[in-house]
Design an enzyme around this catalytic site. Structure first.
Site, PDB file in Angstrom:
ATOM      1  N   CYS A 114     -35.897 -10.478  31.577  1.00 50.04           N
ATOM      2  CA  CYS A 114     -35.304  -9.166  31.354  1.00 50.04           C
ATOM      3  C   CYS A 114     -35.889  -8.559  30.085  1.00 50.04           C
ATOM      4  O   CYS A 114     -35.921  -9.197  29.037  1.00 50.04           O
ATOM      5  CB  CYS A 114     -33.784  -9.339  31.249  1.00 50.04           C
ATOM      6  SG  CYS A 114     -33.012  -8.428  29.939  1.00 50.04           S
ATOM      7  N   GLU A 115     -36.382  -7.326  30.204  1.00 47.46           N
ATOM      8  CA  GLU A 115     -37.065  -6.722  29.051  1.00 47.46           C
ATOM      9  C   GLU A 115     -36.090  -6.218  27.987  1.00 47.46           C
ATOM     10  O   GLU A 115     -36.505  -5.828  26.907  1.00 47.46           O
ATOM     11  CB  GLU A 115     -38.018  -5.610  29.498  1.00 47.46           C
ATOM     12  CG  GLU A 115     -37.360  -4.343  29.989  1.00 47.46           C
ATOM     13  CD  GLU A 115     -38.397  -3.318  30.465  1.00 47.46           C
ATOM     14  OE1 GLU A 115     -39.545  -3.698  30.737  1.00 47.46           O
ATOM     15  OE2 GLU A 115     -38.032  -2.132  30.562  1.00 47.46           O
ATOM     16  N   HIS A 116     -34.798  -6.197  28.302  1.00 50.52           N
ATOM     17  CA  HIS A 116     -33.828  -5.732  27.308  1.00 50.52           C
ATOM     18  C   HIS A 116     -33.380  -6.838  26.362  1.00 50.52           C
ATOM     19  O   HIS A 116     -32.984  -6.569  25.234  1.00 50.52           O
ATOM     20  CB  HIS A 116     -32.603  -5.124  28.012  1.00 50.52           C
ATOM     21  CG  HIS A 116     -32.959  -3.994  28.911  1.00 50.52           C
ATOM     22  ND1 HIS A 116     -32.533  -3.899  30.208  1.00 50.52           N
ATOM     23  CD2 HIS A 116     -33.750  -2.912  28.684  1.00 50.52           C
ATOM     24  CE1 HIS A 116     -33.034  -2.804  30.755  1.00 50.52           C
ATOM     25  NE2 HIS A 116     -33.770  -2.195  29.864  1.00 50.52           N
ATOM     26  N   HIS A 117     -33.385  -8.076  26.857  1.00 52.00           N
ATOM     27  CA  HIS A 117     -32.912  -9.191  26.040  1.00 52.00           C
ATOM     28  C   HIS A 117     -33.916 -10.330  25.936  1.00 52.00           C
ATOM     29  O   HIS A 117     -33.670 -11.306  25.236  1.00 52.00           O
ATOM     30  CB  HIS A 117     -31.607  -9.759  26.619  1.00 52.00           C
ATOM     31  CG  HIS A 117     -30.504  -8.766  26.697  1.00 52.00           C
ATOM     32  ND1 HIS A 117     -30.307  -7.950  27.795  1.00 52.00           N
ATOM     33  CD2 HIS A 117     -29.533  -8.447  25.805  1.00 52.00           C
ATOM     34  CE1 HIS A 117     -29.255  -7.174  27.587  1.00 52.00           C
ATOM     35  NE2 HIS A 117     -28.767  -7.441  26.385  1.00 52.00           N
ATOM     36  N   GLN A 155     -35.291  -5.367  37.055  1.00 50.97           N
ATOM     37  CA  GLN A 155     -35.334  -5.834  38.450  1.00 50.97           C
ATOM     38  C   GLN A 155     -35.687  -4.718  39.441  1.00 50.97           C
ATOM     39  O   GLN A 155     -36.408  -4.934  40.409  1.00 50.97           O
ATOM     40  CB  GLN A 155     -33.997  -6.491  38.826  1.00 50.97           C
ATOM     41  CG  GLN A 155     -34.057  -7.183  40.188  1.00 50.97           C
ATOM     42  CD  GLN A 155     -32.794  -7.942  40.499  1.00 50.97           C
ATOM     43  OE1 GLN A 155     -32.245  -8.611  39.632  1.00 50.97           O
ATOM     44  NE2 GLN A 155     -32.323  -7.859  41.727  1.00 50.97           N
ATOM     45  N   HIS A 183     -29.175 -12.700  36.066  1.00 52.31           N
ATOM     46  CA  HIS A 183     -29.738 -12.309  34.780  1.00 52.31           C
ATOM     47  C   HIS A 183     -29.010 -13.104  33.708  1.00 52.31           C
ATOM     48  O   HIS A 183     -27.794 -12.942  33.548  1.00 52.31           O
ATOM     49  CB  HIS A 183     -29.529 -10.810  34.539  1.00 52.31           C
ATOM     50  CG  HIS A 183     -30.356  -9.942  35.444  1.00 52.31           C
ATOM     51  ND1 HIS A 183     -31.166  -8.941  34.987  1.00 52.31           N
ATOM     52  CD2 HIS A 183     -30.508  -9.957  36.789  1.00 52.31           C
ATOM     53  CE1 HIS A 183     -31.781  -8.355  36.001  1.00 52.31           C
ATOM     54  NE2 HIS A 183     -31.389  -8.956  37.101  1.00 52.31           N
ATOM     55  N   CYS A 185     -28.957 -12.701  30.705  1.00 52.76           N
ATOM     56  CA  CYS A 185     -28.357 -11.842  29.668  1.00 52.76           C
ATOM     57  C   CYS A 185     -26.936 -11.446  30.050  1.00 52.76           C
ATOM     58  O   CYS A 185     -26.135 -11.095  29.178  1.00 52.76           O
ATOM     59  CB  CYS A 185     -29.214 -10.611  29.408  1.00 52.76           C
ATOM     60  SG  CYS A 185     -29.450  -9.564  30.843  1.00 52.76           S
TER      61      CYS A 185
HETATM   62 ZN   LIG Z   1     -30.893  -8.138  29.906  1.00 54.30          ZN
END
Ligand SMILES: [Zn+2]
Length: 226
Positions: A114-117, A155, A183, A185
């Site tokens: 996941c590119e956010h976390h 995703q 995920h 995260c």
């Molecule tokens: Zn994430």
């Protein structure tokens, strides 16, 4: 909730704003000016700094190899799919069996990030296509999924990228992909919901037709026990 219901809810809730304007990963133009070795060197230093900032003793036997290990893992493995040189070459064949039904490759193991976390996304991709005269080796579908998964990802974008690439390789719009993934995260931090998973879908060409879509979704429900 049944997969169908989840999918319907997912499809209803995804509007194009949510997907963003591009199915491309946000890479800068100079993304590949540095060699892999140079990137590994720089990232090793940064990971060292993070651990040191956290107060870790980097001279400890257990930790001293970690910065280099993480740097190599990022560049060569978990984010290796950012580099077009790792793109799988998809040789195609003539559909000499004249097989005219959809082909479904299901339960393709998916590991992404996941590119956010920067935490793992773990799940399965299910891919289908209808040949218009061209077929592709089955393992190539897994390799295409794997290539796009090995990036900092979202995703929804990953699902679209798999479909677009196969549409190009197979020279047909009739390609579909469903991804069902956890995920970490969401599962291991923040809301800490271990049970929830995310389902995304992209249906091209004939798969926009509800009967075709129905058949595909029925196929991926089949249990495979070997
Ligand atoms: Zn994430």
């Amino acid at each position: 909730m049944k997969l169908d219901d989840i999918l319907k809810r997912e499809l209803d809730s995804i509007d194009h704003d949510h997907l963003g304007s591009s199915s491309e990963n946000p890479l800068r133009d100079d993304a590949f000016d540095l060699s892999d070795e140079e990137k590994i060197n720089i990232i090793e230093g940064k990971v060292h700094d993070i651990l040191e900032t956290l107060g870790m003793d980097l001279t400890d036997d257990s930790l001293k190899g970690t910065p280099l290990r993480v740097a190599k893992m990022y560049v060569n493995e978990v984010f290796g799919g950012l580099n077009p040189k790792h793109k799988p070459i998809s040789s195609t064949f003539k559909n000499k069996f004249k097989y005219g039904e959809m082909l479904v490759e299901k339960n393709i193991t998916l590991y992404s990030t996941c590119e956010h976390h920067l935490l793992p996304i773990i799940g399965f991709a299910h891919v289908a296509y209808v040949s218009n005269g061209t077929v592709v080796g089955l393992s190539k579908i897994n390799r295409i999924v794997n290539y796009y998964a090995k990036r900092p990802q979202v995703q929804e974008r990953l699902t679209i990228q798999v479909v677009k690439e196969l549409q190009k390789v197979l020279n047909t719009d009739d390609v579909a992909c469903v991804i069902d993934a956890k995920h970490l995260c969401v599962n291991s931090r923040g809301i800490n919901d271990v049970a929830s998973a995310t389902v995304t879908a992209e249906f091209g060409g004939k798969f926009k037709d509800s009967k075709f879509r129905r058949d595909f979704l029925d196929y991926i429900k089949l249990e495979t026990e070997i």
